[in-house]
Design a protein around this motif. Structure first.
Motif: not given
Length: 172
Positions: A35-63
């Motif tokens: 579950r932790v592994s699967r949720l990690s992938r689901v959350l990564d996908k959700e975050l990627k889509e969110f940041f893409a909607g704001h013109g960023l990659e997740f790593w860009e937000f992280d920095v």
């Protein structure tokens, strides 16, 4: 914790299949790790889509977030940024280059070490992270909507215990 039983998920089917095929083994650890592994992938996908909607990659937000939470003047040495990002020095150089090209951060000389470089948010980068952070938190709130506040607190405590048990206690 919530008294309402949760619906079955994909991991339940995997664990049940192993119970059927290998009744001599206890597949319950798969229930947690899977579950932790699967949720990690689901959350990564959700975050990627969110940041893409704001013109960023997740790593860009992280920095940007790492620099913002460092406090004014919102700068870190390249080494400190590298530790926080948990990537190779080549990768952090590439990330800094890309964010510098976007005008979101800049390299400045370290006044304490003439050979040293510090990475600092620009005004544009600071404005972006300050505008995006509340939206990011609202998005994370949306992703956690299935959990009560008590469930979230219990889950955070359990995940912290697991992280500490596996040695994940410091940045970098």
């Amino acid at each position: 914790m919530s008294a309402t039983p949760a619906a079955s998920d994909a991991v339940d089917a995997i664990v049940a299949a192993w119970r059927r095929e290998r009744p001599d083994l206890d597949p319950r650890p798969m229930g947690v790790v899977g579950r932790v592994s699967r949720l990690s992938r689901v959350l990564d996908k959700e975050l990627k889509e969110f940041f893409a909607g704001h013109g960023l990659e997740f790593w860009e937000f992280d920095v940007l977030a790492t620099l913002r939470r460092s406090g004014a003047p919102y700068e870190l040495s390249a080494g400190a940024l590298l530790k926080s990002a948990m990537v190779t020095s080549g990768a952090i150089t590439n990330r800094v280059d890309r964010l510098e090209a976007k005008g979101l951060l800049e390299r400045v000389r370290d006044p304490a070490d003439r050979r040293g470089v510090r990475v600092r948010l620009t005004d544009t980068g600071l404005e972006l992270i300050d505008r995006l952070l509340p939206l990011h938190l609202a998005n994370e709130e949306r992703m956690l909507a299935a959990l009560s506040q008590d469930d979230r607190e219990a889950l955070m405590a359990l995940l912290r215990t697991l992280a500490v048990g596996l040695g994940d206690t410091t940045l970098g």
